[in-house]
Design a protein around this motif. Sequence first.
Motif, PDB file in Angstrom:
ATOM      1  N   ILE A 236      -7.969  65.421  45.729  1.00  0.00           N
ATOM      2  CA  ILE A 236      -6.996  66.001  44.810  1.00  0.00           C
ATOM      3  C   ILE A 236      -7.722  66.420  43.545  1.00  0.00           C
ATOM      4  O   ILE A 236      -8.571  65.702  43.046  1.00  0.00           O
ATOM      5  CB  ILE A 236      -5.898  64.981  44.439  1.00  0.00           C
ATOM      6  CG1 ILE A 236      -5.174  64.487  45.681  1.00  0.00           C
ATOM      7  CG2 ILE A 236      -4.937  65.552  43.416  1.00  0.00           C
ATOM      8  CD1 ILE A 236      -4.189  65.445  46.258  1.00  0.00           C
ATOM      9  N   SER A 237      -7.373  67.592  43.025  1.00  0.00           N
ATOM     10  CA  SER A 237      -8.025  68.092  41.821  1.00  0.00           C
ATOM     11  C   SER A 237      -6.977  68.582  40.840  1.00  0.00           C
ATOM     12  O   SER A 237      -5.988  69.184  41.230  1.00  0.00           O
ATOM     13  CB  SER A 237      -8.965  69.243  42.187  1.00  0.00           C
ATOM     14  OG  SER A 237      -9.466  69.852  41.023  1.00  0.00           O
ATOM     15  N   SER A 238      -7.172  68.298  39.582  1.00  0.00           N
ATOM     16  CA  SER A 238      -6.350  68.908  38.550  1.00  0.00           C
ATOM     17  C   SER A 238      -7.296  69.368  37.452  1.00  0.00           C
ATOM     18  O   SER A 238      -8.324  68.763  37.211  1.00  0.00           O
ATOM     19  CB  SER A 238      -5.312  67.931  38.010  1.00  0.00           C
ATOM     20  OG  SER A 238      -5.929  66.815  37.449  1.00  0.00           O
TER      21      SER A 238
ATOM     22  N   ARG B 279      -2.825  72.084  40.019  1.00  0.00           N
ATOM     23  CA  ARG B 279      -3.022  70.827  40.742  1.00  0.00           C
ATOM     24  C   ARG B 279      -3.204  71.221  42.197  1.00  0.00           C
ATOM     25  O   ARG B 279      -2.326  71.860  42.780  1.00  0.00           O
ATOM     26  CB  ARG B 279      -1.838  69.895  40.570  1.00  0.00           C
ATOM     27  CG  ARG B 279      -2.083  68.563  41.237  1.00  0.00           C
ATOM     28  CD  ARG B 279      -1.235  67.463  40.637  1.00  0.00           C
ATOM     29  NE  ARG B 279      -1.654  66.208  41.211  1.00  0.00           N
ATOM     30  CZ  ARG B 279      -0.852  65.410  41.884  1.00  0.00           C
ATOM     31  NH1 ARG B 279       0.418  65.698  41.997  1.00  0.00           N
ATOM     32  NH2 ARG B 279      -1.302  64.300  42.397  1.00  0.00           N
ATOM     33  N   THR B 280      -4.336  70.898  42.744  1.00  0.00           N
ATOM     34  CA  THR B 280      -4.679  71.334  44.092  1.00  0.00           C
ATOM     35  C   THR B 280      -5.154  70.178  44.951  1.00  0.00           C
ATOM     36  O   THR B 280      -5.483  69.107  44.444  1.00  0.00           O
ATOM     37  CB  THR B 280      -5.804  72.389  44.049  1.00  0.00           C
ATOM     38  OG1 THR B 280      -6.917  71.827  43.366  1.00  0.00           O
ATOM     39  CG2 THR B 280      -5.371  73.653  43.341  1.00  0.00           C
ATOM     40  N   CYS B 281      -5.181  70.433  46.238  1.00  0.00           N
ATOM     41  CA  CYS B 281      -5.688  69.449  47.188  1.00  0.00           C
ATOM     42  C   CYS B 281      -6.617  70.175  48.157  1.00  0.00           C
ATOM     43  O   CYS B 281      -6.299  71.276  48.613  1.00  0.00           O
ATOM     44  CB  CYS B 281      -4.525  68.817  47.935  1.00  0.00           C
ATOM     45  SG  CYS B 281      -5.039  67.592  49.142  1.00  0.00           S
TER      46      CYS B 281
ATOM     47  N   LEU C 105      -8.521  69.772  51.749  1.00  0.00           N
ATOM     48  CA  LEU C 105      -8.604  69.001  52.987  1.00  0.00           C
ATOM     49  C   LEU C 105      -9.685  69.636  53.852  1.00  0.00           C
ATOM     50  O   LEU C 105      -9.642  70.833  54.127  1.00  0.00           O
ATOM     51  CB  LEU C 105      -7.261  69.020  53.722  1.00  0.00           C
ATOM     52  CG  LEU C 105      -7.212  68.303  55.053  1.00  0.00           C
ATOM     53  CD1 LEU C 105      -7.404  66.797  54.849  1.00  0.00           C
ATOM     54  CD2 LEU C 105      -5.878  68.566  55.749  1.00  0.00           C
TER      55      LEU C 105
ATOM     56  N   GLU D  40       3.606  68.158  53.062  1.00  0.00           N
ATOM     57  CA  GLU D  40       2.830  68.053  51.827  1.00  0.00           C
ATOM     58  C   GLU D  40       2.503  66.598  51.490  1.00  0.00           C
ATOM     59  O   GLU D  40       1.449  66.308  50.934  1.00  0.00           O
ATOM     60  CB  GLU D  40       3.640  68.682  50.693  1.00  0.00           C
ATOM     61  CG  GLU D  40       2.962  68.698  49.356  1.00  0.00           C
ATOM     62  CD  GLU D  40       3.836  69.378  48.324  1.00  0.00           C
ATOM     63  OE1 GLU D  40       4.263  68.668  47.393  1.00  0.00           O
ATOM     64  OE2 GLU D  40       4.088  70.573  48.448  1.00  0.00           O
TER      65      GLU D  40
ATOM     66  N   PHE E 274      -0.926  64.803  51.814  1.00  0.00           N
ATOM     67  CA  PHE E 274      -1.979  65.252  50.909  1.00  0.00           C
ATOM     68  C   PHE E 274      -1.973  64.466  49.609  1.00  0.00           C
ATOM     69  O   PHE E 274      -2.956  64.432  48.893  1.00  0.00           O
ATOM     70  CB  PHE E 274      -1.783  66.731  50.538  1.00  0.00           C
ATOM     71  CG  PHE E 274      -2.097  67.677  51.645  1.00  0.00           C
ATOM     72  CD1 PHE E 274      -3.408  67.933  51.998  1.00  0.00           C
ATOM     73  CD2 PHE E 274      -1.090  68.320  52.325  1.00  0.00           C
ATOM     74  CE1 PHE E 274      -3.710  68.836  53.001  1.00  0.00           C
ATOM     75  CE2 PHE E 274      -1.380  69.222  53.326  1.00  0.00           C
ATOM     76  CZ  PHE E 274      -2.684  69.473  53.665  1.00  0.00           C
ATOM     77  N   LEU E 275      -0.856  63.889  49.266  1.00  0.00           N
ATOM     78  CA  LEU E 275      -0.696  63.251  47.967  1.00  0.00           C
ATOM     79  C   LEU E 275      -1.174  61.810  48.015  1.00  0.00           C
ATOM     80  O   LEU E 275      -1.117  61.148  49.041  1.00  0.00           O
ATOM     81  CB  LEU E 275       0.777  63.315  47.540  1.00  0.00           C
ATOM     82  CG  LEU E 275       1.346  64.734  47.500  1.00  0.00           C
ATOM     83  CD1 LEU E 275       2.813  64.700  47.118  1.00  0.00           C
ATOM     84  CD2 LEU E 275       0.572  65.623  46.553  1.00  0.00           C
TER      85      LEU E 275
END
Length: 112
Positions: free
Chosen positions: A2-4, A62-64, A66, A89, A92-93
Amino acid sequence: MISSGEYSGINPHAHRKGQLILSLHGAVSCEVQNALWLVPPGHAVWIPSDTPHSCRITQNARTCFLFIEPGSAVMPETCCTIAITSLTEHPFLPLDVDMDASLHNVVHVVSC
């Protein structure tokens, strides 16, 4: 992963594994094979393994990410956008759930 926050993979690069870039909030753009893919929230872009690409993610995004092992799932052979439903979704969280049990329901390919 996860990226923000702002990210810029401006230099073209490739990964051994296929990459699914999910936009949860904000703007994501990826340049792949002379095409520009814009990824709105609730969608993802699929980038097959060993495909050169570069990405830009805005500061408020805010991205993910995978990464999928080649051959471990039936995925498209070319880049495409994928709509991610609220049910798919959740794996992913960062939740306190058994991720292995829920991963087989992660991706619902709507259009490619």
